[in-house]
Design an enzyme around this catalytic site. Structure first.
Site, PDB file in Angstrom:
ATOM      1  CB  SER A 137      -0.790   0.309   1.410  1.00  0.00           C
ATOM      2  OG  SER A 137      -1.498   0.980   1.307  1.00  0.00           O
ATOM      3  CE  LYS A 163      -4.856   0.388  -0.142  1.00  0.00           C
ATOM      4  NZ  LYS A 163      -5.380  -0.476   1.157  1.00  0.00           N
ATOM      5  CE  LYS A 165      -3.614   4.275   1.423  1.00  0.00           C
ATOM      6  NZ  LYS A 165      -5.341   3.623   2.187  1.00  0.00           N
ATOM      7  CG  ASP A 190      -7.060   3.187   0.015  1.00  0.00           C
ATOM      8  OD1 ASP A 190      -8.354   3.931  -0.067  1.00  0.00           O
ATOM      9  OD2 ASP A 190      -7.169   2.665   1.147  1.00  0.00           O
ATOM     10  CD  GLU A 215      -9.150   0.184  -0.004  1.00  0.00           C
ATOM     11  OE1 GLU A 215      -8.079  -0.286  -0.819  1.00  0.00           O
ATOM     12  OE2 GLU A 215      -8.677  -0.239   1.595  1.00  0.00           O
ATOM     13  CG  ASP A 240     -10.455   0.714   3.914  1.00  0.00           C
ATOM     14  OD1 ASP A 240     -11.131   0.472   5.843  1.00  0.00           O
ATOM     15  OD2 ASP A 240      -9.930   0.760   4.103  1.00  0.00           O
ATOM     16  CE  LYS A 264      -7.531  -0.693   5.744  1.00  0.00           C
ATOM     17  NZ  LYS A 264      -7.343   0.309   6.009  1.00  0.00           N
ATOM     18  N   GLY A 292      -4.805  -2.845   6.293  1.00  0.00           N
ATOM     19  CA  GLY A 292      -3.823  -2.612   7.773  1.00  0.00           C
ATOM     20  C   GLY A 292      -4.142  -1.554   7.602  1.00  0.00           C
TER      21      GLY A 292
HETATM   22  O1  OSB Z   1      -7.460   2.461   4.042  1.00  0.00           O
HETATM   23  O2  OSB Z   1      -5.831   1.270   3.550  1.00  0.00           O
HETATM   24  C1  OSB Z   1      -6.600   2.487   4.608  1.00  0.00           C
HETATM   25  C2  OSB Z   1      -3.762   3.386   6.394  1.00  0.00           C
HETATM   26  C3  OSB Z   1      -3.728   3.722   7.142  1.00  0.00           C
HETATM   27  C4  OSB Z   1      -5.478   4.109   7.142  1.00  0.00           C
HETATM   28  C5  OSB Z   1      -5.932   3.783   5.939  1.00  0.00           C
HETATM   29  C6  OSB Z   1      -5.385   2.535   5.069  1.00  0.00           C
HETATM   30  C7  OSB Z   1      -4.363   2.622   5.194  1.00  0.00           C
HETATM   31  C8  OSB Z   1      -3.146   1.812   4.507  1.00  0.00           C
HETATM   32  C9  OSB Z   1      -2.209   0.947   5.176  1.00  0.00           C
HETATM   33  O3  OSB Z   1      -3.474   1.935   3.600  1.00  0.00           O
HETATM   34  C10 OSB Z   1      -2.221  -0.729   5.213  1.00  0.00           C
HETATM   35  C11 OSB Z   1      -1.391  -1.263   5.746  1.00  0.00           C
HETATM   36  O4  OSB Z   1      -1.147  -0.928   7.236  1.00  0.00           O
HETATM   37  O5  OSB Z   1      -0.191  -2.097   5.260  1.00  0.00           O
HETATM   38 MG    MG Z   2      -8.246   1.484   2.620  1.00  0.00          MG
END
Ligand code: OSB
Ligand code: MG
Length: 370
Positions: A137, A163, A165, A190, A215, A240, A264, A292
């Site tokens: 991520s 993935k 952001k 995401d 996402e 999510d 999660k 995560g």
């Molecule tokens: O949206 O998935 C998310 C981390 C903090 C808050 C939201 C998200 C995330 C991540 C990190 O994408 C994923 C990870 O823990 O490796």
């Molecule tokens: Mg997410």
């Protein structure tokens, strides 16, 4: 079983670098730990990895700590339970929300249960896999070049999907650049709730890049607009933030708000609810995967165990702890092998050795119920 003592802690390990998303940049990542000891001396550790500010969901490390201290732990010390399901049943009806707090204590109970039953967490949860696929991520970087370099690095290390952001104006351009450089890799984005239905044009443009999923593009508490959007685009929507329970999942699926769900444990209040969501999705032929919250090696251990269930159909956000942090709270944390898999531990308990010295070292605050 009954609990004899519970210690709640706020622990903070320094980060390697910050993690940027559409909602803001995480530069410090305190987390909440629970250490629970039963009257017969079994110890369990759990983690509730909320963020330091309420920009993902309402929970923060402070609200998580407070909910445990004021509302959850006092009740937890008074109940008799056999399984984590019993445990959860006994207090969750009178505490609404505070899912990260529920996860912190419930995961500690799962560790205790695993030790007392002498069975692995994976097995107790109904897991069927011995290794799980991992995707990275990638936070929003300061340039396209930096993003491409990071994708390349993780790809070379074996990670099975990328993935990235995204946020308005950092979406089509970055996806286009990644496709140009790396061809047809498993790629997803995401949005972390940064868009509205006014952005349909952007989603239509993204539709041309054959993404595995998008996402949480729309509001953190929405399913109606997601259903509208899903009808207009080909790319599968993965929810999510919008899914806090198995009931939420059932409703989202029923109205066509998503084709995939990211589970999660922290967001949904623990592994009991994660498994329920997994089951609802399985029944409806909706694949899931494990997201995560930048957990330490403690929280990640539970994420790995639950990812071994059969309907986890996509790579999981399971980057090793040392990608984000300068240290960890377990000894010999997990690694990603050259094919992009993490091995599911085959020993009862957490599956990793707790490093109490490290926990002490990084503890900022604690509250003891003894
Ligand atoms: O949206 O998935 C998310 C981390 C903090 C808050 C939201 C998200 C995330 C991540 C990190 O994408 C994923 C990870 O823990 O490796
Ligand atoms: Mg997410």
């Amino acid at each position: 079983m009954k609990l004899k003592s519970v210690i709640i802690k706020i622990v903070e390990i320094p980060m390697v670098s910050s993690f940027a998303t559409s909602f803001g940049t995480i530069t410090k990542k305190p987390t909440v730990l629970v250490k629970a000891t039963t009257t017969n001396g079994i110890i369990g550790w759990g983690e509730g990895a909320a963020l330091p500010f309420p920009y993902y969901k309402a929970d923060t490390h402070e609200t998580t700590y407070l909910a445990l201290q004021k509302y959850i732990v006092p009740q937890a010390l008074n109940i008799e339970f056999r399984t984590p399901e019993d445990f959860r049943e006994l207090y969750s009806h009178n505490v609404i929300g505070h899912n990260f707090a529920k996860t912190a204590i419930e995961t500690a109970i799962w560790m205790i249960y695993s030790i007392s039953e002498n069975k692995t967490l994976s097995k107790l949860l109904g897991g069927t896999k011995y290794k799980i696929p991992v995707g990275e991520s990638l936070g929003i970087q300061s340039s396209v070049e930096e993003t491409l370099a990071e994708v390349k690095l993780r790809k070379e290390e074996g990670y099975r999907r990328t993935k990235v952001k995204v946020k308005p104006k950092w979406d089509v351009n970055i996806v286009k650049a990644i496709r140009k450089e790396f061809g047809n890799i498993d790629l997803m984005v995401d949005g972390n709730s940064a868009y509205t239905l006014k952005d349909v044009k952007t989603f239509k443009e993204l539709d041309e890049f054959n993404l595995t999923m998008i996402e949480q593009p729309l509001a953190h508490d929405d399913i109606i607009d997601h259903a509208t959007l899903q009808k207009k685009i080909k790319t599968p929507i993965c929810l999510d933030e919008s899914i806090l329970s198995a009931e939420d999942a059932r409703k989202a699926i029923e109205i066509g708000a998503c084709k995939i769900i990211n589970i999660k444990p922290g967001r949904v209040g623990g592994l009991v609810e994660s498994k329920k969501i997994h089951d609802v999705c399985k029944k409806n032929k909706i694949g899931v995967w494990c997201g995560g919250m930048l957990e330490t090696g403690i929280g990640r251990a539970f994420n790995i165990a639950v990812s071994s269930l059969p309907n986890y159909k996509y790579p999981n956000d399971m980057s090793p702890v040392n990608i984000f942090y300068k240290d960890d709270l377990v000894k010999d944390s997990f690694v990603v092998d050259k094919n992009g898999y993490v091995t599911v531990p085959q020993v009862p308990g957490l599956g990793f050795e707790i490093d109490e010295n490290k926990i002490e070292k990084y503890t900022k605050r604690e509250s003891r119920f003894i």
